[in-house]
Every structure is written in structure tokens, then in C-alpha cells.
Write a protein that holds these residues in place. Structure first.
Motif, PDB file in Angstrom:
ATOM      1  N   TYR A   9      23.398   9.555   0.940  1.00 30.90           N
ATOM      2  CA  TYR A   9      22.607  10.588   0.452  1.00 30.90           C
ATOM      3  C   TYR A   9      21.303  10.834   1.354  1.00 30.90           C
ATOM      4  O   TYR A   9      20.278  10.644   0.933  1.00 30.90           O
ATOM      5  CB  TYR A   9      21.983  10.601  -1.023  1.00 30.90           C
ATOM      6  CG  TYR A   9      23.171  10.816  -1.903  1.00 30.90           C
ATOM      7  CD1 TYR A   9      23.488  12.306  -2.180  1.00 30.90           C
ATOM      8  CD2 TYR A   9      24.126  10.070  -2.715  1.00 30.90           C
ATOM      9  CE1 TYR A   9      24.545  12.757  -3.233  1.00 30.90           C
ATOM     10  CE2 TYR A   9      25.193  10.435  -3.338  1.00 30.90           C
ATOM     11  CZ  TYR A   9      25.525  11.811  -3.702  1.00 30.90           C
ATOM     12  OH  TYR A   9      26.241  12.025  -4.418  1.00 30.90           O
ATOM     13  N   THR A  26      14.984  15.476  -4.400  1.00 26.62           N
ATOM     14  CA  THR A  26      15.132  15.252  -6.074  1.00 26.62           C
ATOM     15  C   THR A  26      16.256  16.024  -6.378  1.00 26.62           C
ATOM     16  O   THR A  26      16.540  17.224  -5.908  1.00 26.62           O
ATOM     17  CB  THR A  26      13.758  15.657  -6.624  1.00 26.62           C
ATOM     18  OG1 THR A  26      13.366  16.977  -6.391  1.00 26.62           O
ATOM     19  CG2 THR A  26      12.700  14.788  -6.085  1.00 26.62           C
ATOM     20  N   PHE A  27      16.786  15.625  -7.674  1.00 30.14           N
ATOM     21  CA  PHE A  27      17.965  16.225  -8.126  1.00 30.14           C
ATOM     22  C   PHE A  27      17.450  16.834  -9.299  1.00 30.14           C
ATOM     23  O   PHE A  27      17.642  16.207 -10.572  1.00 30.14           O
ATOM     24  CB  PHE A  27      19.034  15.155  -8.371  1.00 30.14           C
ATOM     25  CG  PHE A  27      19.471  14.326  -7.007  1.00 30.14           C
ATOM     26  CD1 PHE A  27      20.702  15.053  -6.524  1.00 30.14           C
ATOM     27  CD2 PHE A  27      19.211  13.460  -6.660  1.00 30.14           C
ATOM     28  CE1 PHE A  27      20.995  14.591  -5.181  1.00 30.14           C
ATOM     29  CE2 PHE A  27      19.581  12.703  -5.509  1.00 30.14           C
ATOM     30  CZ  PHE A  27      20.723  13.495  -4.846  1.00 30.14           C
ATOM     31  N   ASN A  28      16.703  17.985  -9.096  1.00 30.83           N
ATOM     32  CA  ASN A  28      16.301  18.515 -10.459  1.00 30.83           C
ATOM     33  C   ASN A  28      16.651  20.111 -10.733  1.00 30.83           C
ATOM     34  O   ASN A  28      16.022  20.676 -11.564  1.00 30.83           O
ATOM     35  CB  ASN A  28      14.579  18.574 -10.267  1.00 30.83           C
ATOM     36  CG  ASN A  28      14.160  19.401  -9.089  1.00 30.83           C
ATOM     37  OD1 ASN A  28      15.043  19.758  -8.411  1.00 30.83           O
ATOM     38  ND2 ASN A  28      12.844  19.070  -9.017  1.00 30.83           N
ATOM     39  N   ARG A  29      17.667  20.569  -9.967  1.00 22.19           N
ATOM     40  CA  ARG A  29      18.065  21.871 -10.412  1.00 22.19           C
ATOM     41  C   ARG A  29      19.234  21.832 -11.507  1.00 22.19           C
ATOM     42  O   ARG A  29      19.894  20.703 -11.741  1.00 22.19           O
ATOM     43  CB  ARG A  29      18.739  22.596  -9.173  1.00 22.19           C
ATOM     44  CG  ARG A  29      17.814  22.676  -8.065  1.00 22.19           C
ATOM     45  CD  ARG A  29      18.438  23.385  -6.899  1.00 22.19           C
ATOM     46  NE  ARG A  29      17.329  23.637  -5.826  1.00 22.19           N
ATOM     47  CZ  ARG A  29      17.310  22.568  -4.930  1.00 22.19           C
ATOM     48  NH1 ARG A  29      17.789  21.389  -5.053  1.00 22.19           N
ATOM     49  NH2 ARG A  29      16.167  22.769  -4.093  1.00 22.19           N
ATOM     50  N   SER A  30      19.191  22.743 -12.305  1.00 23.12           N
ATOM     51  CA  SER A  30      20.509  22.960 -13.182  1.00 23.12           C
ATOM     52  C   SER A  30      21.460  23.822 -12.787  1.00 23.12           C
ATOM     53  O   SER A  30      21.249  24.727 -12.295  1.00 23.12           O
ATOM     54  CB  SER A  30      19.725  23.204 -14.507  1.00 23.12           C
ATOM     55  OG  SER A  30      19.207  24.536 -14.550  1.00 23.12           O
ATOM     56  N   ASN A  33      28.604  22.920 -14.948  1.00 23.03           N
ATOM     57  CA  ASN A  33      29.828  22.078 -14.249  1.00 23.03           C
ATOM     58  C   ASN A  33      30.961  22.841 -14.485  1.00 23.03           C
ATOM     59  O   ASN A  33      32.012  22.333 -13.832  1.00 23.03           O
ATOM     60  CB  ASN A  33      29.705  20.670 -14.810  1.00 23.03           C
ATOM     61  CG  ASN A  33      28.610  19.921 -14.579  1.00 23.03           C
ATOM     62  OD1 ASN A  33      27.899  20.151 -13.432  1.00 23.03           O
ATOM     63  ND2 ASN A  33      28.331  18.746 -15.279  1.00 23.03           N
ATOM     64  N   GLU A 213      20.957  20.786   0.604  1.00 23.69           N
ATOM     65  CA  GLU A 213      19.945  20.641  -0.330  1.00 23.69           C
ATOM     66  C   GLU A 213      19.704  21.936  -1.096  1.00 23.69           C
ATOM     67  O   GLU A 213      19.361  21.923  -2.466  1.00 23.69           O
ATOM     68  CB  GLU A 213      18.609  20.176   0.351  1.00 23.69           C
ATOM     69  CG  GLU A 213      17.444  20.213  -0.709  1.00 23.69           C
ATOM     70  CD  GLU A 213      16.057  20.019  -0.097  1.00 23.69           C
ATOM     71  OE1 GLU A 213      15.086  19.585  -0.601  1.00 23.69           O
ATOM     72  OE2 GLU A 213      15.906  20.088   1.255  1.00 23.69           O
ATOM     73  N   PRO A 220      22.492  19.789  -5.429  1.00 23.54           N
ATOM     74  CA  PRO A 220      22.852  18.378  -5.057  1.00 23.54           C
ATOM     75  C   PRO A 220      23.157  17.382  -6.183  1.00 23.54           C
ATOM     76  O   PRO A 220      24.152  16.567  -6.124  1.00 23.54           O
ATOM     77  CB  PRO A 220      21.207  17.718  -4.741  1.00 23.54           C
ATOM     78  CG  PRO A 220      20.611  18.788  -3.877  1.00 23.54           C
ATOM     79  CD  PRO A 220      21.202  19.980  -4.583  1.00 23.54           C
ATOM     80  N   GLU A 221      22.528  17.784  -7.379  1.00 26.64           N
ATOM     81  CA  GLU A 221      23.073  16.909  -8.638  1.00 26.64           C
ATOM     82  C   GLU A 221      24.599  17.115  -8.993  1.00 26.64           C
ATOM     83  O   GLU A 221      25.108  16.325  -9.714  1.00 26.64           O
ATOM     84  CB  GLU A 221      22.227  17.210  -9.937  1.00 26.64           C
ATOM     85  CG  GLU A 221      22.192  18.634 -10.437  1.00 26.64           C
ATOM     86  CD  GLU A 221      21.419  19.414  -9.825  1.00 26.64           C
ATOM     87  OE1 GLU A 221      20.990  20.717 -10.347  1.00 26.64           O
ATOM     88  OE2 GLU A 221      20.824  19.379  -8.709  1.00 26.64           O
ATOM     89  N   LYS A 224      26.374  14.874  -6.780  1.00 23.49           N
ATOM     90  CA  LYS A 224      26.125  13.589  -7.088  1.00 23.49           C
ATOM     91  C   LYS A 224      27.361  13.283  -8.271  1.00 23.49           C
ATOM     92  O   LYS A 224      27.922  12.155  -8.384  1.00 23.49           O
ATOM     93  CB  LYS A 224      24.750  13.301  -7.714  1.00 23.49           C
ATOM     94  CG  LYS A 224      24.391  11.894  -7.850  1.00 23.49           C
ATOM     95  CD  LYS A 224      22.927  11.630  -8.225  1.00 23.49           C
ATOM     96  CE  LYS A 224      22.689  10.280  -8.272  1.00 23.49           C
ATOM     97  NZ  LYS A 224      21.172  10.176  -8.558  1.00 23.49           N
ATOM     98  N   GLU A 225      27.488  14.198  -9.006  1.00 21.56           N
ATOM     99  CA  GLU A 225      28.533  14.286 -10.371  1.00 21.56           C
ATOM    100  C   GLU A 225      29.837  13.867  -9.434  1.00 21.56           C
ATOM    101  O   GLU A 225      30.748  13.182  -9.990  1.00 21.56           O
ATOM    102  CB  GLU A 225      28.529  15.191 -11.178  1.00 21.56           C
ATOM    103  CG  GLU A 225      27.258  15.470 -12.147  1.00 21.56           C
ATOM    104  CD  GLU A 225      27.346  16.367 -13.130  1.00 21.56           C
ATOM    105  OE1 GLU A 225      28.223  16.450 -13.756  1.00 21.56           O
ATOM    106  OE2 GLU A 225      26.277  17.016 -13.002  1.00 21.56           O
TER     107      GLU A 225
END
Length: 279
Positions: A9, A26-30, A33, A213, A220-221, A224-225
Motif C-alpha cells: 500500500y 488514510t482510509f476514511n471514505r465511505s 460495497n 488514492e 482505497p478502503e 483494502k476489502e
């Protein structure tokens, strides 16, 4: 391939001007899924400037490949025709004529692969006068999966023994479906669109994911999933977030933006290296 798991990463080994290092991300967006190609919210996001910005200017020069018909599809082909390993590059919504996509095909081919970039849109890529929601009704990724199968079969008949694929944005969904069906032996998803965690759970072949990013389609989150799902299923993988760049940058980077160009070039090299690890 068993035991090979690479998940990175960031760009700790390369400094890119004016952008943060990976460990500052940082992984802070929503983001939901469960998007899929028919999801209105996904189409709304894709209709925004992030997905369709900096469309390619179609040109016919600067490429080292040729145009052939493979499996009934017009295709840009580059590389050694005697290679036993082929790579399909599945375009974003702007299609197979995009110069930077073809230049990337030449880069991959230079590593020893026979690279095929099919025209999955049959001469009808997204244009500035087309509404993407209407366009997607006629160009669902699932339809392209069926178009891809004769291409793969033709390559096998040609003597190709191993086939991989890389998908960009829209094309990533096509590649995921091929990876789920076992039609290909290795895969890469670059700033994917319409791909869900459930899709990734169905993937059984080594898969690399190159994400931006700044990306509402695959933040990014979510990447990560995706990685976590591959790890949980013991699928060899490579996942990396490139800081400071936006969705689509690998084949739609701005030539005047030195940082973006450098990041695209790094992603291209990572892609080639990932393919090499999959052999």
C-alpha cells in the motif's frame, strides 16, 4: 505460485513530487460495497468528471503493434506472435483506440508477452456526445465477457498456453468475470469500476489491484476489502494504492503533470512485474 502474496500500500521506494507517501494515506471514505453496473448510484458517479475526465485524443501514430481480427473482434496486437503467454488488455469506456492504452500494450509486449487489445465496443466507444447511462445499456461488462471468450479460444488455438488479462475502469469488471469463470490464469484490475467484494470472493486466479488514492468508484478502503477477500481465500495477490492520483490515471494521465506521469509509469512497471510473478 502457491505462497506468493504481495500486498503493498504505497510508494515507499519512490518519491513522487507534491504527493504524500503511502504511510500518510488514510482510509476514511465511505462507499457502498454492493455496486454493480446497473446500480444507478454507480452510473451517477461514473457520469461525473472523475471517471470521464481527460478523454484520449485518438491517434494512429507512435505504436509498434498492428491491427488484426482475433475471435471476430478488431484488435490492436503487439509483441512476439510466437510467445506462449498472452495478455488481454480490456479498455475503459473510451475504447481500444486510446493511444496511451496502446502504448502500455507495447510496454507489456516488450516484456515478452503477446498482447491483445480487443474492441469490445464494436466501434462504439463513449464519446462527448453520449450519455454514459445510455451507453452502458448497450455496453454492459457482462456482454463483453461473452465477446472475450472467442478471443481467448482463438489464442489457445494459436498455441498460447497461458492467458492473463488486465482491465481498466469498466474493463476491470470484465476481467473479474473472466477470472471467476477460470477463462484466464492471472489478472490485474486497474482503478476498477462496478467490481464488488462478492465479485472478488469468486476470483480463483492470482490477481493484482492497482488503485488510486482519489477514486469514488474504488476508494482505497474498498481496495483494502478486495485484498482481504483474496487473502481470506488464499488467492495470490498484489494490491497497491498510488497516492495523489485519480481514477483512470494509468491510461489517462496528463502529460503536463510530471507527478502523474511518474506515478503512471510506476504503475505500468508494477503491472509488468506482477505478470512476471504469475508465470
Amino acid at each position: 505460485m502457491k505462497g506468493l502474496k504481495t500486498h503493498v500500500y504505497g510508494l515507499n521506494h519512490t518519491k513522487i513530487p507534491r504527493v504524500p507517501k503511502c504511510n500518510q494515506l488514510t482510509f476514511n471514505r465511505s462507499f457502498p460495497n454492493n455496486i454493480c453496473w446497473v446500480n444507478p448510484e454507480a452510473v451517477r458517479i461514473m457520469s461525473g468528471p472523475e471517471c470521464c475526465q481527460n478523454p484520449p485524443a485518438i491517434s494512429s501514430g507512435g505504436e509498434s503493434g498492428e491491427l488484426l481480427q482475433i475471435g471476430s473482434l478488431n484488435s490492436y496486437v503487439s509483441g512476439n506472435p510466437d510467445s506462449k503467454v498472452a495478455v488481454l488488455l480490456v479498455s475503459d469506456v473510451f475504447g481500444y483506440e486510446a493511444p496511451k492504452l496502446r502504448q502500455l500494450a507495447d510496454k507489456v509486449a516488450a516484456a515478452g508477452y503477446y498482447v491483445v487489445v480487443p474492441d469490445f465496443f464494436h466501434g462504439d466507444p463513449l464519446t462527448s456526445i453520449t450519455k454514459i447511462g445510455d451507453w452502458l445499456k448497450n455496453h454492459a461488462p457482462e456482454q463483453a465477457v461473452e465477446f472475450a471468450k472467442p478471443v481467448i479460444q482463438t489464442l489457445k488455438e494459436k498455441g498460447i498456453t497461458k492467458i492473463g488479462a488486465a482491465g481498466f475502469c469498466w474493463g476491470a469488471k470484465v476481467v473479474v468475470e473472466l477470472a471467476k469463470d477460470g477463462e484466464i490464469q492471472f489478472a490485474a484490475l486497474l482503478h476498477p469500476s462496478f467490481v464488488t467484494v462478492d465479485d472478488i470472493k469468486g476470483v480463483k486466479v492470482p490477481t493484482g489491484i492497482l488503485g488510486a488514492e482519489i477514486d469514488k468508484m474504488s476508494p482505497p478502503e474498498l481496495v483494502k476489502e478486495f485484498e482481504a477477500a483474496l487473502v481470506a481465500n488464499e488467492v495470490n495477490n498484489f494490491a497497491k494504492i498510488y497516492p495523489g492520483v485519480s481514477h483512470g490515471w494509468t491510461i489517462r494521465y496528463k502529460d503536463e503533470d510530471a507527478a502523474e506521469v511518474k506515478c503512471a509509469e510506476e504503475a505500468h512497471q508494477d503491472l509488468v512485474e506482477w505478470f512476471g510473478k504469475c508465470l
